[in-house]
Design a protein around this motif. Sequence first.
Motif, PDB file in Angstrom:
ATOM      1  N   ALA A   1       0.909  -1.348   0.107  1.00 42.77           N
ATOM      2  CA  ALA A   1       0.137  -0.197   0.390  1.00 42.77           C
ATOM      3  C   ALA A   1       0.872   1.620   0.050  1.00 42.77           C
ATOM      4  CB  ALA A   1      -0.860   0.078   1.201  1.00 42.77           C
ATOM      5  N   ALA A   2       2.657   1.867   0.445  1.00 39.39           N
ATOM      6  CA  ALA A   2       2.645   2.572   0.878  1.00 39.39           C
ATOM      7  C   ALA A   2       3.268   2.210  -0.207  1.00 39.39           C
ATOM      8  CB  ALA A   2       3.689   2.064   1.779  1.00 39.39           C
ATOM      9  N   LEU A   3       4.134   1.588  -0.809  1.00 40.36           N
ATOM     10  CA  LEU A   3       4.189   1.687  -2.105  1.00 40.36           C
ATOM     11  C   LEU A   3       3.330   2.354  -3.646  1.00 40.36           C
ATOM     12  CD1 LEU A   3       6.577  -2.306  -2.567  1.00 40.36           C
ATOM     13  CD2 LEU A   3       8.007   0.361  -3.012  1.00 40.36           C
ATOM     14  N   VAL A   4       2.820   1.612  -3.286  1.00 37.93           N
ATOM     15  CA  VAL A   4       1.718   2.476  -4.265  1.00 37.93           C
ATOM     16  C   VAL A   4       1.170   3.409  -3.963  1.00 37.93           C
ATOM     17  CG1 VAL A   4      -1.157   1.829  -4.919  1.00 37.93           C
ATOM     18  CG2 VAL A   4       0.195   0.187  -4.436  1.00 37.93           C
ATOM     19  N   THR A   5       0.897   4.458  -2.856  1.00 34.90           N
ATOM     20  CA  THR A   5       1.532   5.782  -2.994  1.00 34.90           C
ATOM     21  C   THR A   5       1.729   6.585  -3.347  1.00 34.90           C
ATOM     22  OG1 THR A   5      -0.091   5.242  -0.938  1.00 34.90           O
ATOM     23  CG2 THR A   5       0.778   7.628  -0.661  1.00 34.90           C
ATOM     24  N   ARG A   6       3.520   5.833  -2.948  1.00 31.62           N
ATOM     25  CA  ARG A   6       4.772   6.358  -2.874  1.00 31.62           C
ATOM     26  C   ARG A   6       4.538   6.538  -4.532  1.00 31.62           C
ATOM     27  NH1 ARG A   6       9.760   7.191  -1.004  1.00 31.62           N
ATOM     28  NH2 ARG A   6       8.296   7.109   1.106  1.00 31.62           N
TER      29      ARG A   6
ATOM     30  N   ARG B   1      -4.784   8.272  -5.621  1.00 29.34           N
ATOM     31  CA  ARG B   1      -4.671   6.799  -5.168  1.00 29.34           C
ATOM     32  C   ARG B   1      -6.002   6.022  -5.984  1.00 29.34           C
ATOM     33  NH1 ARG B   1      -8.220  10.561  -2.452  1.00 29.34           N
ATOM     34  NH2 ARG B   1     -10.216  10.275  -3.105  1.00 29.34           N
ATOM     35  N   VAL B   2      -5.296   4.595  -5.591  1.00 31.68           N
ATOM     36  CA  VAL B   2      -5.871   3.837  -6.553  1.00 31.68           C
ATOM     37  C   VAL B   2      -6.961   3.151  -4.895  1.00 31.68           C
ATOM     38  CG1 VAL B   2      -4.078   2.899  -6.814  1.00 31.68           C
ATOM     39  CG2 VAL B   2      -4.736   1.630  -4.594  1.00 31.68           C
ATOM     40  N   SER B   3      -8.838   2.799  -5.874  1.00 33.34           N
ATOM     41  CA  SER B   3      -9.421   2.498  -5.661  1.00 33.34           C
ATOM     42  C   SER B   3      -9.368   1.378  -4.170  1.00 33.34           C
ATOM     43  CB  SER B   3     -11.030   2.524  -5.968  1.00 33.34           C
ATOM     44  OG  SER B   3     -10.647   0.746  -6.897  1.00 33.34           O
ATOM     45  N   PRO B   4      -9.659   1.275  -3.124  1.00 35.05           N
ATOM     46  CA  PRO B   4     -10.042   0.165  -2.458  1.00 35.05           C
ATOM     47  C   PRO B   4      -9.916  -1.052  -3.306  1.00 35.05           C
ATOM     48  CG  PRO B   4     -11.061   1.671  -1.071  1.00 35.05           C
ATOM     49  CD  PRO B   4     -11.307   2.054  -3.244  1.00 35.05           C
ATOM     50  N   GLN B   5     -11.014  -1.487  -4.114  1.00 37.81           N
ATOM     51  CA  GLN B   5     -10.962  -2.790  -4.584  1.00 37.81           C
ATOM     52  C   GLN B   5      -9.397  -3.301  -5.526  1.00 37.81           C
ATOM     53  OE1 GLN B   5     -13.098  -0.207  -4.655  1.00 37.81           O
ATOM     54  NE2 GLN B   5     -14.851  -0.783  -3.673  1.00 37.81           N
TER      55      GLN B   5
ATOM     56  N   GLN C   1      -9.402   8.402  -8.398  1.00 41.29           N
ATOM     57  CA  GLN C   1      -8.713   7.082  -7.913  1.00 41.29           C
ATOM     58  C   GLN C   1      -8.769   6.248  -9.452  1.00 41.29           C
ATOM     59  OE1 GLN C   1     -10.362   6.649  -4.656  1.00 41.29           O
ATOM     60  NE2 GLN C   1     -12.418   5.633  -4.978  1.00 41.29           N
ATOM     61  N   ILE C   2      -7.491   5.329  -8.888  1.00 38.26           N
ATOM     62  CA  ILE C   2      -8.166   4.552  -9.859  1.00 38.26           C
ATOM     63  C   ILE C   2      -8.738   3.260  -9.389  1.00 38.26           C
ATOM     64  CG2 ILE C   2      -6.262   2.189 -10.912  1.00 38.26           C
ATOM     65  CD1 ILE C   2      -3.729   4.675 -10.750  1.00 38.26           C
ATOM     66  N   GLU C   3      -9.644   3.323 -10.612  1.00 39.17           N
ATOM     67  CA  GLU C   3     -10.336   2.704 -10.732  1.00 39.17           C
ATOM     68  C   GLU C   3     -10.260   0.644 -11.318  1.00 39.17           C
ATOM     69  OE1 GLU C   3     -12.638   2.449  -8.812  1.00 39.17           O
ATOM     70  OE2 GLU C   3     -12.999   4.535  -8.111  1.00 39.17           O
TER      71      GLU C   3
ATOM     72  N   ALA D   1      -9.536  -8.322   4.300  1.00 35.85           N
ATOM     73  CA  ALA D   1     -11.111  -8.398   5.218  1.00 35.85           C
ATOM     74  C   ALA D   1     -11.088  -6.435   5.397  1.00 35.85           C
ATOM     75  CB  ALA D   1     -10.482  -8.861   6.946  1.00 35.85           C
ATOM     76  N   GLY D   2     -12.195  -6.474   5.721  1.00 32.55           N
ATOM     77  CA  GLY D   2     -12.807  -5.243   5.803  1.00 32.55           C
ATOM     78  C   GLY D   2     -11.951  -4.968   7.037  1.00 32.55           C
ATOM     79  N   GLY D   3     -11.816  -2.909   6.538  1.00 35.51           N
ATOM     80  CA  GLY D   3     -11.077  -1.984   7.982  1.00 35.51           C
ATOM     81  C   GLY D   3     -10.149  -1.780   7.090  1.00 35.51           C
ATOM     82  N   GLU D   4      -8.795  -1.771   7.571  1.00 37.80           N
ATOM     83  CA  GLU D   4      -7.559  -1.328   7.420  1.00 37.80           C
ATOM     84  C   GLU D   4      -6.783  -2.045   7.496  1.00 37.80           C
ATOM     85  OE1 GLU D   4      -7.112   2.414   9.743  1.00 37.80           O
ATOM     86  OE2 GLU D   4      -8.393   3.198   7.867  1.00 37.80           O
ATOM     87  N   ASP D   5      -5.399  -1.499   6.604  1.00 39.12           N
ATOM     88  CA  ASP D   5      -4.698  -2.430   6.650  1.00 39.12           C
ATOM     89  C   ASP D   5      -3.597  -2.148   7.985  1.00 39.12           C
ATOM     90  OD1 ASP D   5      -2.667  -1.597   3.495  1.00 39.12           O
ATOM     91  OD2 ASP D   5      -3.475  -0.328   4.708  1.00 39.12           O
ATOM     92  N   GLN D   6      -2.223  -2.735   7.666  1.00 42.57           N
ATOM     93  CA  GLN D   6      -0.997  -2.244   8.571  1.00 42.57           C
ATOM     94  C   GLN D   6      -0.613  -0.970   7.976  1.00 42.57           C
ATOM     95  OE1 GLN D   6      -0.936  -4.688   5.941  1.00 42.57           O
ATOM     96  NE2 GLN D   6       1.553  -4.285   5.165  1.00 42.57           N
ATOM     97  N   LYS D   7      -0.770  -0.803   6.960  1.00 34.57           N
ATOM     98  CA  LYS D   7      -0.383   1.569   6.016  1.00 34.57           C
ATOM     99  C   LYS D   7      -1.423   2.126   6.394  1.00 34.57           C
ATOM    100  CE  LYS D   7       4.158   0.565   6.138  1.00 34.57           C
ATOM    101  NZ  LYS D   7       4.601   1.652   7.106  1.00 34.57           N
ATOM    102  N   GLY D   8      -2.808   1.654   6.754  1.00 38.93           N
ATOM    103  CA  GLY D   8      -3.998   2.725   7.570  1.00 38.93           C
ATOM    104  C   GLY D   8      -4.585   3.020   6.058  1.00 38.93           C
ATOM    105  N   ALA D   9      -4.358   1.482   4.675  1.00 42.64           N
ATOM    106  CA  ALA D   9      -5.331   2.835   3.705  1.00 42.64           C
ATOM    107  C   ALA D   9      -6.578   2.079   3.598  1.00 42.64           C
ATOM    108  CB  ALA D   9      -4.294   1.312   2.371  1.00 42.64           C
TER     109      ALA D   9
END
Length: 660
Positions: free
Chosen positions: A512-517, A531-535, A568-570, A596-604
């Motif tokens: 997730a951090a790599l994608v953001t960077r 950014r990219v969408s959650p999907q 954002q990218i879909e 799963a739903g919620g957030e990953d370790q990077k907060g995305a």
Amino acid sequence: MSHRLATPPHIGRTHVIAQAHARSLELGLRASEVPDFNPLRRPALRELVDRNQSLYTHALPVMETLHAQIVDTQSMVLLTDSQGVILHSLGDSDFVEKANRVALCPGVSWAEADRGTNAIGTALVDGQPTVVHADEHFLHANRILTCSCAPIADPFGRTIGALDVSGDTRGFHKHTLALVRMSAQMIENHLFSNQFADAVRVHFHARAEFIGTLFEGLAAFAADGTFLSANRSALFQFGQPLAALEAQPFEALFGVAFAHVLQRITRAPGENVVLTLPSGVRVVARGEYSAQRYVGPAAEVADVATARMPASNAVRQAPRIGGEEPLATLQTLDTGDAQVAAILRRVAKVRGRDIPILILGKTGTGKEWLARAIHHDSPRRAAPFVALNCASLPDTLIEAELFGYEDGAFTGAKKRGSVGKIVQADGGTLFLDEIGDMPLAQQVRLMRVLQERTVVPLGGTRAIPVDLRIVCATHRNLRAMIDEGTFREDLYYRINGLVVTLPALRERTDLAALVTRMLEIQREGEGLPRRVSPQVLERFMQSRWPGNLRQLANVLRTASIMAEGADQIELDDLPEDFLHDCADAAVNGSASVTLAGGEDQKGAALDPQAPTPSRMEDWQATLIAQTLARLDGNVSAAARELGLARNTVYRYLRRGGTTH
């Protein structure tokens, strides 16, 4: 004679040979004539070779490679000048005697006017690759031969010679002409690169994997954006002849301002960009602007156009993943993965010490990015960073690229040699990527350079002192290669002062951090997504990423362009082949677990409604359901996107939304 845009409409070989025979008769030749056994005398042949020195120098290593591919086939490789006079030959000893009987040797003209229909003379007349086999030769004496020949053009489209393979008729193979054509194109590309060594060069192709190969398009421009020339592949991709390109500005050819591309090239050499050809086809491109000043007794000051930029700019800048801001330091490479952080800590401990570093890892894991960051964080940061991929060049050309040629080896606008990558890196860092692919002979020479800290260019006698740090990388098992005798043990211990292994992308926890960077770096102003969408992030988490970071960067680059104007990218913006790969991985049971739903370790933020199936069948059903919903129930489109048979999708529907 100028470059043809592409192979002309098919003309049957029978017609080509018939026309050549008609020309032979018009020239007054008789089929019963005996071969001319009066080649040029040695001084005259030397003078002819000198007049064709650039062609000869660039063709020789390619001829050696071609001969190695056809060795022991009762044949020989020949190079001629533009008039069909043989300049050089390499042949199997058991065939040379037979060739001499028909005067197939250096110093003899094989123009149609002298030999009638034959591959060399006919190819030069027609300007196209040609095969002449057995009885198709005009002279009876030459009917013991089967010959495949391709003309060679200079960087401005003028025919300057020909490359030919001739052999015993019993050794005829339909693939020989393809080898000859590829070898001739390789010679042309090297002539092109040498001619425009100080120009802005754009390497491009519709498929990224062809950049750096024989099939890439090459276009050269002056420092002010003036078009200079293009190679055969570029002309084919542009869909226009050379003369039509000369009056067109850079923006008309690539859909973007020249100043913008030049800025990107100088800030991050070697990084890919996406450009658009006049046809609307998008191509992946890589810019190159050396503007190097040559050193040594024959050194010349660069002209005004190339002197506008310091020579170091093309090699010193730190890398980026695809945009304006560089990934310059070890710190910026730390995006949260524990394995990568440990590697960066180890590398930081040898900062400022000239300890050789060996970087291991699969292709695309970021070995060159790490090498550039090591250079940038060292006391050598103000000196050049020079990279050479040992796997991207034929064995016979690595030596020339690495160690250089003697001064005066090439002719052209300026008579000067190539200093080679080692001398270019003097004072800085030399990065040898894929060192496991370096031939043994060059391993010996490199070992000597590392021991003595001097290099002698090919054909030279003067040793040039060099002061550099060496960083090497490979995806190969060098220890196993040592056991097999394909890699020198003494060189191995010279280059592995510190060994680090980069993890594959699928093994990292910082996706997730790599994608953001990467998106931050790739953005070239307003209009591109942030950014990219959650999907999309979920799909990324499920991908195997066989191409690692390089694949991720390319996917994001393409998706960003497709999503231009959106925030954002879909999923719809992702490349189709990437979506197919993801679907195949899921169906075949090779996808990783769904988040799963919620957030990953990077907060995305992720989709709170995303299902967490426990079985692969559930995952397939979920994927089909989501795709059908997004495509308004279009079964054919869903099957295409998922890479499934339509029957599989229909089976899912018949079973009430389940595939099992």
